[in-house]
Structures are given as structure tokens and as C-alpha cells.
Design a protein around this motif. Structure first.
Motif, mmCIF file in Angstrom:
data_model
loop_
_atom_site.group_PDB
_atom_site.id
_atom_site.type_symbol
_atom_site.label_atom_id
_atom_site.label_comp_id
_atom_site.label_asym_id
_atom_site.label_seq_id
_atom_site.Cartn_x
_atom_site.Cartn_y
_atom_site.Cartn_z
ATOM 1 N N GLN A 127 0.831 -1.198 0.000
ATOM 2 C CA GLN A 127 0.000 0.000 0.000
ATOM 3 C C GLN A 127 0.870 1.255 0.000
ATOM 4 O OE1 GLN A 127 -2.990 0.133 3.073
ATOM 5 N NE2 GLN A 127 -3.474 2.266 2.682
ATOM 6 N N VAL A 128 1.886 1.285 0.836
ATOM 7 C CA VAL A 128 2.787 2.440 0.918
ATOM 8 C C VAL A 128 3.530 2.618 -0.409
ATOM 9 C CG1 VAL A 128 4.887 3.314 2.035
ATOM 10 C CG2 VAL A 128 3.026 2.372 3.420
ATOM 11 N N PHE A 129 3.993 1.524 -0.985
ATOM 12 C CA PHE A 129 4.716 1.562 -2.255
ATOM 13 C C PHE A 129 3.839 2.165 -3.353
ATOM 14 C CE2 PHE A 129 5.788 -0.658 -6.285
ATOM 15 C CZ PHE A 129 7.053 -0.135 -6.486
ATOM 16 N N LEU A 130 2.604 1.671 -3.480
ATOM 17 C CA LEU A 130 1.718 2.170 -4.527
ATOM 18 C C LEU A 130 1.321 3.616 -4.285
ATOM 19 C CD1 LEU A 130 -0.411 -1.035 -5.133
ATOM 20 C CD2 LEU A 130 1.330 -0.052 -6.639
ATOM 21 N N GLU A 131 1.103 3.996 -3.029
ATOM 22 C CA GLU A 131 0.802 5.397 -2.717
ATOM 23 C C GLU A 131 2.001 6.287 -3.057
ATOM 24 O OE1 GLU A 131 -0.412 5.389 1.403
ATOM 25 O OE2 GLU A 131 -2.366 4.517 0.927
ATOM 26 N N ALA A 132 3.195 5.822 -2.754
ATOM 27 C CA ALA A 132 4.403 6.593 -3.068
ATOM 28 C C ALA A 132 4.561 6.742 -4.583
ATOM 29 C CB ALA A 132 5.636 5.931 -2.449
ATOM 30 N N LEU A 133 4.340 5.669 -5.339
ATOM 31 C CA LEU A 133 4.431 5.765 -6.798
ATOM 32 C C LEU A 133 3.400 6.745 -7.353
ATOM 33 C CD1 LEU A 133 5.076 2.140 -8.119
ATOM 34 C CD2 LEU A 133 6.582 4.118 -8.274
ATOM 35 N N THR A 134 2.217 6.761 -6.777
ATOM 36 C CA THR A 134 1.184 7.709 -7.202
ATOM 37 C C THR A 134 1.669 9.141 -6.983
ATOM 38 O OG1 THR A 134 -0.569 6.112 -6.745
ATOM 39 C CG2 THR A 134 -1.208 8.437 -6.830
ATOM 40 N N LYS A 135 2.289 9.404 -5.844
ATOM 41 C CA LYS A 135 2.804 10.748 -5.555
ATOM 42 C C LYS A 135 3.965 11.107 -6.481
ATOM 43 C CE LYS A 135 1.392 10.776 -0.709
ATOM 44 N NZ LYS A 135 1.838 10.765 0.691
ATOM 45 N N VAL A 136 4.837 10.141 -6.741
ATOM 46 C CA VAL A 136 5.979 10.377 -7.633
ATOM 47 C C VAL A 136 5.486 10.707 -9.036
ATOM 48 C CG1 VAL A 136 7.938 9.248 -8.775
ATOM 49 C CG2 VAL A 136 7.643 9.028 -6.302
ATOM 50 N N THR A 137 4.541 9.917 -9.562
ATOM 51 C CA THR A 137 4.048 10.182 -10.916
ATOM 52 C C THR A 137 3.297 11.510 -10.983
ATOM 53 O OG1 THR A 137 2.096 8.794 -10.535
ATOM 54 C CG2 THR A 137 3.975 7.755 -11.628
ATOM 55 N N ALA A 138 2.584 11.860 -9.922
ATOM 56 C CA ALA A 138 1.886 13.154 -9.902
ATOM 57 C C ALA A 138 2.892 14.301 -9.934
ATOM 58 C CB ALA A 138 0.988 13.253 -8.667
ATOM 59 N N ALA A 139 3.948 14.202 -9.148
ATOM 60 C CA ALA A 139 4.969 15.255 -9.120
ATOM 61 C C ALA A 139 5.667 15.383 -10.466
ATOM 62 C CB ALA A 139 5.988 14.975 -8.010
ATOM 63 N N LEU A 140 5.995 14.258 -11.078
ATOM 64 C CA LEU A 140 6.662 14.290 -12.379
ATOM 65 C C LEU A 140 5.724 14.789 -13.471
ATOM 66 C CD1 LEU A 140 8.802 11.042 -12.162
ATOM 67 C CD2 LEU A 140 9.627 13.401 -12.161
ATOM 68 N N SER A 141 4.439 14.421 -13.398
ATOM 69 C CA SER A 141 3.470 14.922 -14.380
ATOM 70 C C SER A 141 3.357 16.438 -14.286
ATOM 71 C CB SER A 141 2.095 14.286 -14.144
ATOM 72 O OG SER A 141 2.116 12.937 -14.485
ATOM 73 N N GLN A 142 3.338 16.945 -13.073
ATOM 74 C CA GLN A 142 3.258 18.406 -12.877
ATOM 75 C C GLN A 142 4.532 19.075 -13.400
ATOM 76 O OE1 GLN A 142 2.513 19.669 -8.874
ATOM 77 N NE2 GLN A 142 2.128 21.767 -9.479
ATOM 78 N N ALA A 143 5.686 18.482 -13.131
ATOM 79 C CA ALA A 143 6.949 19.055 -13.605
ATOM 80 C C ALA A 143 7.049 19.012 -15.139
ATOM 81 C CB ALA A 143 8.128 18.305 -12.990
ATOM 82 N N ASP A 144 6.357 18.040 -15.743
ATOM 83 C CA ASP A 144 6.391 17.876 -17.198
ATOM 84 C C ASP A 144 5.377 18.760 -17.905
ATOM 85 O OD1 ASP A 144 7.355 16.571 -19.570
ATOM 86 O OD2 ASP A 144 5.536 15.343 -19.581
ATOM 87 N N ASP A 145 4.496 19.425 -17.159
ATOM 88 C CA ASP A 145 3.468 20.277 -17.731
ATOM 89 C C ASP A 145 4.120 21.517 -18.336
ATOM 90 O OD1 ASP A 145 1.328 21.915 -18.349
ATOM 91 O OD2 ASP A 145 0.295 21.602 -16.445
ATOM 92 N N PRO A 146 4.052 21.661 -19.651
ATOM 93 C CA PRO A 146 4.718 22.803 -20.300
ATOM 94 C C PRO A 146 4.126 24.160 -19.912
ATOM 95 C CG PRO A 146 3.490 21.512 -21.914
ATOM 96 C CD PRO A 146 3.370 20.805 -20.602
ATOM 97 N N SER A 147 2.932 24.184 -19.366
ATOM 98 C CA SER A 147 2.319 25.464 -18.992
ATOM 99 C C SER A 147 2.833 25.974 -17.658
ATOM 100 C CB SER A 147 0.798 25.323 -18.941
ATOM 101 O OG SER A 147 0.395 24.480 -17.879
ATOM 102 N N LYS A 148 3.635 25.197 -16.974
ATOM 103 C CA LYS A 148 4.138 25.592 -15.643
ATOM 104 C C LYS A 148 5.529 26.155 -15.761
ATOM 105 C CE LYS A 148 0.863 23.250 -13.235
ATOM 106 N NZ LYS A 148 -0.079 23.693 -12.434
#
Length: 148
Positions: A127-148
Motif C-alpha cells: 500500500q505504501v509503495f503504490l501510494e508513493a508511486l502515485t505521488k511520484v508520478t503526480a509530481a513528475l506529471s506536474q513538472a512535465d506540464d509545459p504550462s508551468k
């Protein structure tokens, strides 16, 4: 300061992803399928249809890559392309009957590989692993957003 690959989140995540793909590809080979088709199977295994754009956005895959994947799947008889009845410029894509027949086997294979990958973790660690991966992908998706 030397780089240590086992302490690099990026390296370890990439390595795990390559291993996942390799194991899944080996298990899908008897079905004449590959892991590259999985995003389309996941999106369409409910029997519904989507446009190429919807599939690309949902899988976070570039349009040219999705187009190439769909062309291979079309060649292999795995998808059906149907023109929209109201707007002939739009094409809806769905899995063929033969592809849908493999959906249960594909789900079993993916579930088995996931179980193997997580077999060293207890339920709380999973559960912790999957929650951490969700947070990691969210952070990377936000960093990859060209509008930011």
C-alpha cells in the motif's frame, strides 16, 4: 561524488519498468502479443471504443507512438476502426472479438507479474509503495506540464 544507481529513484524505477515489460512480454508471447499493446487493452477491454486522441491522452503516449501501435494492432487483427456516424472525420477504435477473447488471459498475466513483483512486500508495504508511486508520478506529471 560517484553516482550510485541503487540510490537513484529514476534509475531504479526505469530498471523496474524494463523488467516488468520483459517479463510481461515473455508471458504474452504465446498469445502473439506484447506489452506495448497493454495501454490499448486496458482502455478498451470494457468493450467500449475511443478515438486515437483519447487513447493517447489516457495512456500518456505521444500521438505518433499511439498511431504506430494502433497500426500494428490493426495489422494483427486486434482492433476495429469505425467511422463516427455523425462526423466522418472521427474514427472510433475498439478491440476485435478475438482480442476481447484474450482480455481475461491478459489480465491474469498482468496480475501474476504484479504479484511476483510485489511478493517481497507485506500488505502494508504494498500500500505504501503504490501510494508513493502515485505521488511520484503526480509530481513528475506536474513538472512535465509545459504550462508551468
Amino acid at each position: 561524488m560517484p553516482l550510485t544507481r541503487h540510490k537513484s529513484a529514476g534509475y531504479m524505477t526505469n530498471w523496474a519498468a524494463r523488467l516488468f515489460a520483459r517479463v510481461i512480454d515473455r508471458k504474452l508471447k504465446p498469445l502473439a502479443l506484447g506489452s506495448g499493446y497493454l495501454p490499448v487493452f486496458f482502455a478498451l477491454s470494457d468493450g467500449g471504443s475511443r478515438t486515437q486522441k483519447e487513447l493517447a491522452l489516457g495512456a500518456d503516449i505521444e500521438q505518433p507512438t499511439m498511431a504506430a501501435t494502433l497500426n500494428r494492432m490493426d495489422r494483427d487483427g486486434l482492433i476495429i476502426r469505425e467511422k463516427d456516424q455523425n462526423d466522418r472525420r472521427i474514427t472510433h477504435i475498439r478491440l476485435s472479438d478475438s482480442a476481447l477473447a484474450h482480455a481475461a488471459q491478459i489480465k491474469t498475466i498482468v496480475d501474476q507479474v504484479n504479484e511476483t513483483a510485489l511478493s517481497g512486500l507485506n500488505s502494508q508495504e504494498r500500500q505504501v509503495f503504490l501510494e508513493a508511486l502515485t505521488k511520484v508520478t503526480a509530481a513528475l506529471s506536474q513538472a512535465d506540464d509545459p504550462s508551468k
